[in-house]
Design a protein around this motif. Structure first.
Motif, mmCIF file in Angstrom:
data_model
loop_
_atom_site.group_PDB
_atom_site.id
_atom_site.type_symbol
_atom_site.label_atom_id
_atom_site.label_comp_id
_atom_site.label_asym_id
_atom_site.label_seq_id
_atom_site.Cartn_x
_atom_site.Cartn_y
_atom_site.Cartn_z
ATOM 1 N N ARG A 31 -0.375 -6.450 -6.677
ATOM 2 C CA ARG A 31 -1.611 -6.729 -5.917
ATOM 3 C C ARG A 31 -1.259 -7.278 -4.550
ATOM 4 O O ARG A 31 -0.191 -7.830 -4.333
ATOM 5 C CB ARG A 31 -2.473 -7.721 -6.688
ATOM 6 C CG ARG A 31 -3.045 -7.119 -7.974
ATOM 7 C CD ARG A 31 -3.757 -8.132 -8.812
ATOM 8 N NE ARG A 31 -4.811 -8.784 -8.061
ATOM 9 C CZ ARG A 31 -5.557 -9.759 -8.538
ATOM 10 N NH1 ARG A 31 -5.381 -10.195 -9.753
ATOM 11 N NH2 ARG A 31 -6.511 -10.289 -7.796
ATOM 12 N N TYR A 32 -2.186 -7.128 -3.614
ATOM 13 C CA TYR A 32 -2.017 -7.755 -2.317
ATOM 14 C C TYR A 32 -1.952 -9.261 -2.497
ATOM 15 O O TYR A 32 -2.729 -9.831 -3.266
ATOM 16 C CB TYR A 32 -3.189 -7.430 -1.387
ATOM 17 C CG TYR A 32 -3.325 -5.965 -1.018
ATOM 18 C CD1 TYR A 32 -2.230 -5.191 -0.687
ATOM 19 C CD2 TYR A 32 -4.579 -5.378 -0.966
ATOM 20 C CE1 TYR A 32 -2.368 -3.855 -0.325
ATOM 21 C CE2 TYR A 32 -4.727 -4.038 -0.617
ATOM 22 C CZ TYR A 32 -3.616 -3.279 -0.299
ATOM 23 O OH TYR A 32 -3.778 -1.977 0.057
ATOM 24 N N PRO A 44 -12.361 -1.190 2.404
ATOM 25 C CA PRO A 44 -12.465 -0.623 1.052
ATOM 26 C C PRO A 44 -13.610 0.363 0.876
ATOM 27 O O PRO A 44 -13.528 1.271 0.048
ATOM 28 C CB PRO A 44 -12.650 -1.850 0.159
ATOM 29 C CG PRO A 44 -13.122 -2.928 1.061
ATOM 30 C CD PRO A 44 -12.565 -2.635 2.415
ATOM 31 N N SER A 102 -7.400 -0.006 1.075
ATOM 32 C CA SER A 102 -6.856 -0.896 2.097
ATOM 33 C C SER A 102 -7.577 -2.243 2.039
ATOM 34 O O SER A 102 -8.696 -2.339 1.553
ATOM 35 C CB SER A 102 -7.006 -0.285 3.485
ATOM 36 O OG SER A 102 -8.365 -0.261 3.862
ATOM 37 N N LYS A 103 -6.909 -3.261 2.575
ATOM 38 C CA LYS A 103 -7.510 -4.592 2.630
ATOM 39 C C LYS A 103 -8.718 -4.598 3.549
ATOM 40 O O LYS A 103 -9.704 -5.283 3.296
ATOM 41 C CB LYS A 103 -6.499 -5.608 3.163
ATOM 42 C CG LYS A 103 -5.404 -5.991 2.241
ATOM 43 C CD LYS A 103 -4.512 -7.022 2.951
ATOM 44 C CE LYS A 103 -3.396 -7.505 2.086
ATOM 45 N NZ LYS A 103 -2.590 -8.526 2.776
ATOM 46 N N SER A 104 -8.642 -3.833 4.636
ATOM 47 C CA SER A 104 -9.628 -3.967 5.707
ATOM 48 C C SER A 104 -10.860 -3.074 5.575
ATOM 49 O O SER A 104 -11.887 -3.379 6.160
ATOM 50 C CB SER A 104 -8.955 -3.687 7.049
ATOM 51 O OG SER A 104 -8.431 -2.373 7.063
ATOM 52 N N ASP A 120 -6.699 0.010 -6.482
ATOM 53 C CA ASP A 120 -7.159 -1.112 -5.666
ATOM 54 C C ASP A 120 -6.251 -2.335 -5.836
ATOM 55 O O ASP A 120 -6.411 -3.121 -6.775
ATOM 56 C CB ASP A 120 -8.596 -1.476 -6.031
ATOM 57 C CG ASP A 120 -9.244 -2.381 -5.008
ATOM 58 O OD1 ASP A 120 -8.512 -3.054 -4.251
ATOM 59 O OD2 ASP A 120 -10.488 -2.421 -4.959
ATOM 60 N N ARG A 164 -6.317 -4.992 -4.259
ATOM 61 C CA ARG A 164 -7.028 -6.252 -4.025
ATOM 62 C C ARG A 164 -7.292 -6.961 -5.348
ATOM 63 O O ARG A 164 -7.210 -8.185 -5.434
ATOM 64 C CB ARG A 164 -8.350 -6.001 -3.285
ATOM 65 C CG ARG A 164 -8.163 -5.427 -1.889
ATOM 66 C CD ARG A 164 -9.470 -5.019 -1.253
ATOM 67 N NE ARG A 164 -10.282 -4.252 -2.188
ATOM 68 C CZ ARG A 164 -11.605 -4.323 -2.275
ATOM 69 N NH1 ARG A 164 -12.286 -5.111 -1.481
ATOM 70 N NH2 ARG A 164 -12.252 -3.590 -3.164
ATOM 71 N N ASP A 165 -7.631 -6.189 -6.394
ATOM 72 C CA ASP A 165 -7.951 -6.813 -7.684
ATOM 73 C C ASP A 165 -7.172 -6.224 -8.864
ATOM 74 O O ASP A 165 -7.396 -6.607 -10.004
ATOM 75 C CB ASP A 165 -9.452 -6.733 -7.964
ATOM 76 C CG ASP A 165 -9.976 -5.311 -8.043
ATOM 77 O OD1 ASP A 165 -9.173 -4.345 -8.030
ATOM 78 O OD2 ASP A 165 -11.205 -5.148 -8.126
ATOM 79 N N HIS A 222 0.844 -1.201 0.000
ATOM 80 C CA HIS A 222 0.000 0.000 0.000
ATOM 81 C C HIS A 222 0.879 1.251 0.000
ATOM 82 O O HIS A 222 0.705 2.153 -0.822
ATOM 83 C CB HIS A 222 -0.898 -0.039 1.247
ATOM 84 C CG HIS A 222 -1.759 1.153 1.442
ATOM 85 N ND1 HIS A 222 -1.277 2.350 1.939
ATOM 86 C CD2 HIS A 222 -3.087 1.348 1.226
ATOM 87 C CE1 HIS A 222 -2.264 3.222 2.022
ATOM 88 N NE2 HIS A 222 -3.367 2.635 1.597
#
Length: 194
Positions: free
Chosen positions: A187-188, A121, A117-119, A144, A146-147, A46
């Motif tokens: 990506r995460y 969005p 953030s992961k936690s 993002d 995450r994706d 991040h």
């Protein structure tokens, strides 16, 4: 400043003072529901994405917007709409950072960037998607990890952005007058540099 917002700002300041005595790193913002205190636990990925965006804008900004700078950390506050936000990156007038004020006014901010953030969005996709255009911030970039998606929003009107341009990691993103190379974004949970 309205009486309600003055009260919310006072509560936010008290929460910020309280947060200094807590373990970890905490952020206080003022959203539609009032002051919000959240533990900041951004992962390395991040922070690295935010840093890359800041650095790329700063490499270009002298030729596009002399006297402006991309920074991480400053708050943007608009008592008129009752909001105070701390974007991951913002583009502001460099001289505004020399003031004694605790936050920047929206007319000193050209663009805001959020790395999801992961936690939490929904903070970037819902709350800030309403708050930044209400403050008349001209450009809003959401990244993002995450994706692997990116969206550039612009042209604020009546509390919403009229335009949305989608991208994916690996694209060259047109963000206002700047180009953001996202080929190094990760990506995460994916391998590669963090």
């Amino acid at each position: 400043m309205s009486l309600d917002y003055a009260w919310m700002r006072k509560v936010a300041d008290e929460l910020s003072e309280y947060a200094q005595h807590l373990e970890g790193s905490w952020s206080v913002e003022i959203g539609a529901g009032g002051p919000v205190m959240a533990m900041m636990s951004p992962v390395n990925r991040h922070e690295r994405i935010a840093g890359r965006i800041r650095d790329q804008i700063n490499q270009q900004i002298a030729s596009t917007h002399p006297g402006w700078i991309a920074e991480t950390g400053p708050e943007v506050e608009d008592p008129r709409v009752g909001r105070m936000r701390r974007p991951d990156v913002l583009v502001c007038e460099e001289s505004a950072l020399d003031s004694d004020r605790d936050s920047l006014a929206p007319d000193e901010v050209l663009a805001c960037v959020e790395v999801v953030s992961k936690s939490n969005p929904s903070n970037d996709y819902v709350e800030k998607m309403a708050d930044y255009p209400a403050m008349k911030i001209g450009l809003y970039l959401i990244v993002d990890p995450r994706d692997g998606t990116i969206a550039v929003h612009d042209d604020p009107c009546h509390g919403a952005y009229r335009n949305r341009e989608p991208y994916i990691f690996g694209d060259i993103v047109r963000f206002g007058a700047w180009s953001i190379d996202t080929s190094a974004f990760r990506r995460y949970g994916k391998t590669g540099d963090a």
